[in-house]
Design an enzyme around this catalytic site. Structure first.
Site, PDB file in Angstrom:
ATOM      1  N   THR A 337       0.841  -1.185   0.000  1.00  0.00           N
ATOM      2  CA  THR A 337       0.000   0.000   0.000  1.00  0.00           C
ATOM      3  C   THR A 337       0.878   1.237   0.000  1.00  0.00           C
ATOM      4  OG1 THR A 337      -1.772   1.195   1.172  1.00  0.00           O
ATOM      5  CG2 THR A 337      -0.200  -0.007   2.530  1.00  0.00           C
ATOM      6  N   HIS A 389       2.474 -11.403  14.422  1.00  0.00           N
ATOM      7  CA  HIS A 389       3.519 -11.967  15.289  1.00  0.00           C
ATOM      8  C   HIS A 389       3.214 -13.411  15.676  1.00  0.00           C
ATOM      9  CE1 HIS A 389       7.126 -11.695  17.446  1.00  0.00           C
ATOM     10  NE2 HIS A 389       7.004 -10.499  17.971  1.00  0.00           N
TER      11      HIS A 389
END
Length: 418
Positions: A337, A389
């Site tokens: 993006t 994560h």
């Protein structure tokens, strides 16, 4: 001949849609393949066109109604419908105009009224306002038909500080001033949220609430890319049928190479399994008036710079016009993006589920940098990598981002794969 107009067949990932806009009204002439209605889904706006020359005879689903796949939404009458429906529409418009003209005095509250004492003619609304403010009706100049006093005349009389009846209390002017609206435009407008915007909101909240999202940052010297682009952009455009050499092609190529080296960044979580993809389908976020969409470059690892640039440009133009297909925005293993086109210097992009990472580009900003003990002004860009994560450790995420940085600062490494 009557034909049923049906909603398109929705893909499995789309449960239903809603009627966005009817472009034609019942009785209005329509040509074959002319757009008659837009149907908005969670991902794209689908267009339904006329099956033949004719006109809509009946609309079964109004704007805002929910429709299912292949559900009948209108009935269409095949055949010429131009002159007849036009004449009908003209007469209806004339009748409507006449009715509106006849009803206007009553609707505006300006129907004349005369008192038994021979007072000046007042409309009911004007009389009420005059009574509330203790105004002598005979002292108000009338601008209505035959000298009638309208509500606007009374209001203007108040604003100009005109004389009231002798019995009016001295505090009346202050009271009139208290009810005046505050200066400035304080208008409010309430519109329903589009299905696309609601779906975007749901996915962003889902990403924030269901992933262990973390963002790591780095910066890249864009000087080498800018020099390479300036040197070859004219030749590149001539050699590839007008395709312009931009920055996004380099980022896609760098990301594809980095994904090859770090397969976990290209993976996704499916319940208790980790799915490793043997291909790199890279999505490129595109901003439209209706919201952000992410068309996908399939097998980006095998695409050349010219193919990447031309495909992205095509996606951008079709996204602006609402012409992207659902199949072009599904899938994807990684997303890029670019908030820099709007001036963003630094941001934390949100994951595009079920992907495990997203790369954020930003504005190129000239800054003083220390290079071999010397201060130089360099065109720098911050890079941001948001990652899940649960799947990626910080070590892999940081090394992935550093790899992209190194490839961009020495573009020859992209070709040499070193």
């Amino acid at each position: 001949m009557t034909i049923e107009i049906k909603a398109p067949t929705f893909p499995e990932s789309v449960q239903d849609g809603s009627i966005a806009t009817w472009h034609k009204k019942p009785g209005e002439a329509v040509s074959r393949d002319e757009l008659i209605v837009d149907i908005e889904t969670d991902k794209v706006v689908l267009e339904v066109v006329a099956p033949a020359d004719g006109s809509l005879s009946e609309i079964l689903k109004e704007e805002g109604d929910t429709v299912l796949s292949n559900e009948v939404i209108a009935k269409f009458e095949e055949g010429a419908a131009g002159s007849k429906s036009d004449d009908k529409g003209d007469s209806a418009d004339e009748k409507k105009s006449e009715e509106k003209s006849e009803s206007k005095p009553a609707d505006s509250g300006e129907q004349p009224a005369t008192s038994d004492d021979g007072e000046k003619l007042l409309s009911p609304a004007a009389r009420k306002m005059a009574d509330e403010n203790n105004i002598d009706p005979n002292s108000v100049p009338g601008t209505g038909k035959d000298g009638r006093v309208t509500k606007e005349d009374v209001a203007n009389f108040l604003k100009s500080g005109g004389s009231k009846a002798a019995s009016a209390p001295s505090s009346a002017p202050a009271k009139a001033a208290e009810v005046e609206a505050p200066a400035g435009d304080r208008a409010e407008k309430r519109v329903p949220m589009t299905r696309l915007r609601k779906r975007i909101a749901e996915r962003l909240l889902e990403a924030s609430n269901t992933t262990a999202m973390l963002t790591t940052f780095n910066e890249v010297n864009m000087g080498p890319i800018m020099e390479l682009r300036a040197k070859y952009k004219d030749q590149f455009e001539k050699s590839h049928d007008g395709t312009r050499l931009g920055f996004m092609g380099f980022f896609v190529k760098a990301a594809a190479e980095a994904l090859r080296r770090f397969p976990a960044v290209n993976a996704s979580i499916d319940n208790n399994d980790v799915v490793y993809h043997g291909y790199q389908d890279i999505g490129v976020a595109v901003s439209t008036d209706k919201g952000l969409v992410v068309p996908v470059l399939r097998n980006a690892e095998s695409m050349g710079l010219a193919d990447i640039e031309s495909t992205i440009r095509d996606y951008g133009l079709r996204a602006r016009d609402g012409k992207l297909g659902i199949e072009e925005m599904t899938g994807g293993t990684f997303t890029i993006t670019n908030g820099g086109v709007f001036g963003s210097l630094l941001s934390t992009p949100i994951l595009n589920l079920p992907q495990s990472a997203i790369l954020g580009m930003h504005k190129i900003q000239e800054r003083p940098m220390a290079v071999n003990g010397e201060v130089k002004i360099l065109p720098m860009m911050y890079l941001a990598l948001s990652y899940d994560h649960r799947l990626l450790d910080g070590k892999e995420a940081v090394q992935f981002l550093v790899t992209i940085k190194d490839l961009l600062e020495d573009p020859a490494r992209i070709l040499l794969e070193i």
